[in-house]
Design an enzyme around this catalytic site. Structure first.
Site, PDB file in Angstrom:
ATOM      1  N   HIS A 161      69.893  36.361  56.372  1.00  0.00           N
ATOM      2  CA  HIS A 161      69.618  35.315  57.351  1.00  0.00           C
ATOM      3  C   HIS A 161      70.833  34.408  57.578  1.00  0.00           C
ATOM      4  O   HIS A 161      70.836  33.607  58.500  1.00  0.00           O
ATOM      5  CB  HIS A 161      68.375  34.504  56.967  1.00  0.00           C
ATOM      6  CG  HIS A 161      68.527  33.596  55.792  1.00  0.00           C
ATOM      7  ND1 HIS A 161      68.021  33.900  54.550  1.00  0.00           N
ATOM      8  CD2 HIS A 161      69.100  32.381  55.649  1.00  0.00           C
ATOM      9  CE1 HIS A 161      68.276  32.914  53.708  1.00  0.00           C
ATOM     10  NE2 HIS A 161      68.935  31.970  54.362  1.00  0.00           N
ATOM     11  N   ASP A 191      66.688  40.647  52.464  1.00  0.00           N
ATOM     12  CA  ASP A 191      67.465  39.477  52.852  1.00  0.00           C
ATOM     13  C   ASP A 191      68.846  39.459  52.216  1.00  0.00           C
ATOM     14  O   ASP A 191      69.328  38.419  51.775  1.00  0.00           O
ATOM     15  CB  ASP A 191      66.709  38.184  52.520  1.00  0.00           C
ATOM     16  CG  ASP A 191      67.303  36.970  53.231  1.00  0.00           C
ATOM     17  OD1 ASP A 191      67.977  37.165  54.260  1.00  0.00           O
ATOM     18  OD2 ASP A 191      67.107  35.841  52.748  1.00  0.00           O
ATOM     19  N   GLY A 270      72.300  25.394  53.223  1.00  0.00           N
ATOM     20  CA  GLY A 270      73.720  25.702  53.065  1.00  0.00           C
ATOM     21  C   GLY A 270      73.987  26.461  51.782  1.00  0.00           C
ATOM     22  O   GLY A 270      75.006  27.122  51.627  1.00  0.00           O
ATOM     23  N   ASN A 271      73.032  26.397  50.814  1.00  0.00           N
ATOM     24  CA  ASN A 271      73.165  27.139  49.553  1.00  0.00           C
ATOM     25  C   ASN A 271      72.801  28.610  49.700  1.00  0.00           C
ATOM     26  O   ASN A 271      73.049  29.409  48.782  1.00  0.00           O
ATOM     27  CB  ASN A 271      72.280  26.532  48.464  1.00  0.00           C
ATOM     28  CG  ASN A 271      72.928  25.372  47.743  1.00  0.00           C
ATOM     29  OD1 ASN A 271      72.437  24.255  47.795  1.00  0.00           O
ATOM     30  ND2 ASN A 271      74.050  25.622  47.080  1.00  0.00           N
ATOM     31  N   SER A 272      72.189  28.991  50.813  1.00  0.00           N
ATOM     32  CA  SER A 272      71.787  30.391  50.989  1.00  0.00           C
ATOM     33  C   SER A 272      72.972  31.323  50.789  1.00  0.00           C
ATOM     34  O   SER A 272      74.028  31.158  51.381  1.00  0.00           O
ATOM     35  CB  SER A 272      71.222  30.613  52.394  1.00  0.00           C
ATOM     36  OG  SER A 272      69.884  30.240  52.464  1.00  0.00           O
ATOM     37  N   LEU A 326      57.325  56.165  58.483  1.00  0.00           N
ATOM     38  CA  LEU A 326      56.101  56.767  59.023  1.00  0.00           C
ATOM     39  C   LEU A 326      56.172  56.930  60.533  1.00  0.00           C
ATOM     40  O   LEU A 326      55.713  57.923  61.079  1.00  0.00           O
ATOM     41  CB  LEU A 326      54.886  55.892  58.674  1.00  0.00           C
ATOM     42  CG  LEU A 326      54.554  55.693  57.198  1.00  0.00           C
ATOM     43  CD1 LEU A 326      53.370  54.742  57.057  1.00  0.00           C
ATOM     44  CD2 LEU A 326      54.245  57.021  56.539  1.00  0.00           C
ATOM     45  N   GLY A 327      56.713  55.921  61.218  1.00  0.00           N
ATOM     46  CA  GLY A 327      56.769  55.962  62.682  1.00  0.00           C
ATOM     47  C   GLY A 327      55.551  55.363  63.344  1.00  0.00           C
ATOM     48  O   GLY A 327      55.013  55.911  64.309  1.00  0.00           O
TER      49      GLY A 327
END
Length: 431
Positions: A161, A191, A270-272, A326-327
């Site tokens: 993200h 993520d 901001g720590n992500s 699977l689709g």
């Protein structure tokens, strides 16, 4: 259009607008998303600048979210973060090899970088055409950790993200140097994202630690760039509050149960993508999200290193993560309008409704149909789409033959299906 689509449209028209608002995310006004639970109501990624920005961040954000706090909105936040940093450095020593805390921090900080997500702005002209800015603007900032370097490239792990939607990535290094980065690969569900920059002899990689050996109460440090690059390499101190947590999150690729460790070390916007390290300076987690609301403190979460390392290695090697496919299009039975269930005479409260079947897919070959409700895979009950993905991706491999039990016209049926790859002609597909 399936019968379900028709019912869904009718339900949308009947809903009271004021009631709908309470289940929509307030993160990106242009693109809203339904809430799906009390816990996710207060979870948000900690990439500074993403809330309210032009980028559509479709992971973890839910209604009533308290957005990233900027210095302008809350002057006290800068002081609080600075105090947390000072508190961390006041410690004289930690457990483990009895290393001096200042030495651990100084060494680990050399591997921490800032990441700026730059995007081109777009808008509608009076004539209805879409125009774009010639130069990109910073849509948000986050943190990253150098985890490998060679003669050509230095590799940095961060959150998906943080990099999602970027036209360009700027990487700010420990010595103040800025380099242009390139996303090697990203995995929306976990993520995680890997960015590469041209290497330098000054680049220092952080060693991975063993997150499976973590114990509740163990001291840890979080290092990153809360509220942006102005407060880069801020250090906060805490403990491991819990291990083996699983949080259901909403990503741009669908719902997913994310494995995390919990810490009370302060984690701010901001720590992500920043580092959670142990007493010897090893990387034991990637700081990713927190729960926030009035009266709630110290609930931060990091993706454990044992989950991070294999994903990162595959992203560097292949640029993407290969998973069974699977689709089909999915929606949780719990999200189906009640009158649809009643009119169909369905006596089911859990499961996954098939909303679309891709032509030529494994699902079509096996005979799955739109409006089938998936009840179980190999006899294991499926409660929702996140449960289906977790079961499918953790227990089975591409090429495996599995049995899927569905409810069709009030009758249970079982089909055999051979799993195919989600990677087709360089396109990555998600069930």
């Amino acid at each position: 259009m399936s019968n379900y689509d028709e019912y869904k449209d009718e339900e949308t028209e009947k809903s009271n607008p004021s009631e709908r608002e309470t289940i929509e995310t307030l993160v990106v006004p242009e693109k809203k998303q339904k809430s799906a639970g009390w816990l996710r109501t207060y979870i948000f990624p900690t990439g500074s600048g993403f809330i309210g920005a032009t980028i559509a961040v479709l992971i973890l954000f839910q209604t009533e979210i308290v957005g990233p706090v900027t210095a302008e909105e809350n002057p006290d936040s800068t002081n609080e973060t600075a105090e947390q940093s000072l508190e961390a450095t006041e410690l004289s020593s930690m457990s483990g090899d009895a290393l001096i805390i200042e030495d651990v921090i100084e060494s680990a900080s050399k591997s921490i970088v800032g990441i700026v997500n730059i995007q081109q702005e777009s808008w509608q002209t009076p004539t209805g055409q879409t125009a774009q800015s010639e130069e990109g603007v910073a849509a948000g900032t986050g943190s990253g950790v150098i985890i490998d370097t060679n003669e050509d490239y230095t590799y940095i792990v961060t959150n998906n993200h943080v990099t999602e939607g970027a036209n360009e990535i700027e990487v700010s290094l420990e010595n103040g140097e800025t380099r242009i980065g390139e996303v090697v690969g990203s995995d929306t569900l976990t993520d995680l994202s890997v960015v590469q920059v041209e290497s330098s002899e000054d680049d220092i990689a952080m060693k991975f630690g063993d997150s499976s050996a973590l114990r509740v109460g163990e001291e840890v440090l979080a290092i990153g760039n809360p509220l942006g690059l102005e407060l880069s390499k801020t250090v906060t101190q805490g403990i491991i509050s819990a291990i083996d947590r699983s949080l259901e999150i909403d990503t741009s690729a669908g719902s997913w149960d994310l494995s995390v460790v919990q810490t009370d070390a302060a984690i701010n916007p901001g720590n992500s993508g920043g580092a959670l390290i142990n007493s010897t300076g090893e990387l034991i987690g990637i700081n990713s999200l927190k729960i926030t609301d009035s009266g709630i403190e110290g609930l931060g979460f990091a993706i454990p290193s044992d989950e991070v390392q294999p994903i990162v290695e595959e992203l560097i090697a292949n640029g993407s993560i290969a998973r069974p496919y699977l689709g089909i299009g999915l929606t949780d039975v719990a999200e189906i309008p009640p009158f649809y269930i009643e009119e169909r005479g369905l006596e089911v409260e859990e499961g996954v409704l098939i909303t679309a079947v891709e032509e030529g897919s494994a699902a079509q070959t096996a005979g799955l149909e739109v409006e089938d409700i998936i009840l179980s895979i190999e006899g294991e009950a499926i409660t929702n789409s996140a449960d289906l993905r977790k079961n499918l991706y953790s227990a089975y491999s591409i090429g495996d033959e599995i049995s899927i039990t569905v409810l069709r016209d009030q009758t249970e049926q079982t089909v055999q299906l051979t799993l195919t790859s989600n990677q087709v002609d360089d396109e990555i597909k998600i069930n």
